[in-house]
Design a protein around this motif. Sequence first.
Motif, short mmCIF file in Angstrom:
data_model
loop_
_atom_site.label_atom_id
_atom_site.label_comp_id
_atom_site.label_asym_id
_atom_site.label_seq_id
_atom_site.Cartn_x
_atom_site.Cartn_y
_atom_site.Cartn_z
N PRO A 252 1.04 2.53 -13.45
CA PRO A 252 -0.26 2.57 -12.77
C PRO A 252 -0.18 2.38 -11.26
O PRO A 252 -1.00 2.95 -10.52
N LYS A 253 0.80 1.64 -10.79
CA LYS A 253 0.91 1.42 -9.33
C LYS A 253 1.31 2.71 -8.60
O LYS A 253 0.90 2.93 -7.47
N ILE A 254 2.11 3.55 -9.25
CA ILE A 254 2.49 4.82 -8.64
C ILE A 254 1.27 5.73 -8.51
O ILE A 254 1.08 6.38 -7.48
N ILE A 255 0.43 5.75 -9.54
CA ILE A 255 -0.77 6.59 -9.48
C ILE A 255 -1.74 6.03 -8.44
O ILE A 255 -2.34 6.80 -7.67
N ALA A 256 -1.89 4.73 -8.37
CA ALA A 256 -2.77 4.13 -7.35
C ALA A 256 -2.25 4.46 -5.95
O ALA A 256 -3.02 4.79 -5.05
N TRP A 257 -0.93 4.39 -5.77
CA TRP A 257 -0.31 4.75 -4.49
C TRP A 257 -0.60 6.22 -4.16
O TRP A 257 -0.98 6.55 -3.04
N ALA A 258 -0.44 7.11 -5.15
CA ALA A 258 -0.66 8.54 -4.92
C ALA A 258 -2.12 8.80 -4.53
O ALA A 258 -2.39 9.59 -3.63
N LYS A 259 -3.03 8.13 -5.18
CA LYS A 259 -4.45 8.30 -4.85
C LYS A 259 -4.74 7.80 -3.44
O LYS A 259 -5.54 8.41 -2.72
N PHE B 259 8.17 7.65 5.78
CA PHE B 259 9.08 8.70 5.33
C PHE B 259 9.22 8.77 3.81
O PHE B 259 9.25 9.86 3.24
N VAL B 260 9.34 7.64 3.16
CA VAL B 260 9.48 7.66 1.70
C VAL B 260 8.21 8.21 1.07
O VAL B 260 8.27 9.04 0.15
N ASP B 261 7.07 7.80 1.58
CA ASP B 261 5.80 8.31 1.06
C ASP B 261 5.72 9.83 1.26
O ASP B 261 5.35 10.56 0.34
N ALA B 262 6.07 10.28 2.44
CA ALA B 262 6.03 11.72 2.75
C ALA B 262 7.00 12.50 1.87
O ALA B 262 6.74 13.65 1.52
N SER B 263 8.10 11.89 1.49
CA SER B 263 9.09 12.56 0.64
C SER B 263 8.67 12.61 -0.83
O SER B 263 8.98 13.56 -1.53
N LEU B 264 7.96 11.59 -1.27
CA LEU B 264 7.62 11.48 -2.69
C LEU B 264 6.27 12.12 -3.04
O LEU B 264 6.12 12.67 -4.13
N ILE B 265 5.30 12.06 -2.15
CA ILE B 265 3.95 12.52 -2.51
C ILE B 265 3.87 14.00 -2.91
O ILE B 265 3.04 14.35 -3.75
N PRO B 266 4.73 14.90 -2.43
CA PRO B 266 4.63 16.28 -2.92
C PRO B 266 4.80 16.43 -4.43
O PRO B 266 4.33 17.40 -5.02
N PHE B 267 5.46 15.48 -5.07
CA PHE B 267 5.64 15.55 -6.51
C PHE B 267 4.34 15.24 -7.26
O PHE B 267 4.21 15.59 -8.44
N TYR B 268 3.40 14.62 -6.59
CA TYR B 268 2.15 14.24 -7.25
C TYR B 268 1.42 15.45 -7.84
O TYR B 268 0.88 15.37 -8.95
N CYS B 269 1.44 16.57 -7.16
CA CYS B 269 0.74 17.75 -7.69
C CYS B 269 1.46 18.33 -8.92
O CYS B 269 0.89 19.18 -9.61
N SER C 258 0.83 -1.21 0.00
CA SER C 258 0.00 0.00 0.00
C SER C 258 0.86 1.25 0.00
O SER C 258 0.55 2.24 -0.66
N TYR C 259 1.93 1.20 0.78
CA TYR C 259 2.86 2.32 0.90
C TYR C 259 4.28 1.77 0.80
O TYR C 259 4.50 0.57 0.92
N PHE C 260 5.24 2.64 0.62
CA PHE C 260 6.61 2.16 0.44
C PHE C 260 7.12 1.40 1.65
O PHE C 260 7.94 0.50 1.51
N GLY C 261 6.62 1.74 2.84
CA GLY C 261 7.04 1.03 4.04
C GLY C 261 6.16 -0.17 4.38
O GLY C 261 6.36 -0.80 5.40
N GLY C 262 5.17 -0.45 3.56
CA GLY C 262 4.27 -1.57 3.82
C GLY C 262 2.84 -1.07 3.98
O GLY C 262 2.29 -0.44 3.08
N ASP C 263 2.26 -1.35 5.15
CA ASP C 263 0.87 -0.97 5.38
C ASP C 263 0.70 0.45 5.91
O ASP C 263 -0.41 0.96 5.96
N ASN C 264 1.80 1.07 6.30
CA ASN C 264 1.72 2.39 6.92
C ASN C 264 2.43 3.45 6.08
O ASN C 264 3.50 3.21 5.52
#
Length: 114
Positions: A75-82, A47-57, A38-44
Amino acid sequence: VYNAGTKIWSLKGEELETAKKEFIEIMKTLEAELGDKSYFGGDNFGFVDASLIPFYCWFYSYETLGNFSIETECPKIIAWAKRCMQKETVSKSLKDEKKVFEFVLMLRKRYGVE
């Protein structure tokens, strides 16, 4: 991600095509690391998610100016971002993609990329 994304909105022609390929390869590498989690660290969300998600906009700008679809390529990156955007703390902290696009157009004009 930052450098590759900047190249997409600031280059033209063959250089732009090279930049798109570089960006997609980076996204594919990240997508492989994400795997089926679900997230780069697993189910939660971590830090990687918090670092990467600002690029989504910025994705809308990259796709529009680069004439490609990140969702088609990764497609998995977009699903992750959503998934990330479902978190109120994330969705309220990111800029609207259309406002980012307006900003990018202003930068392109300023730097003579038009």
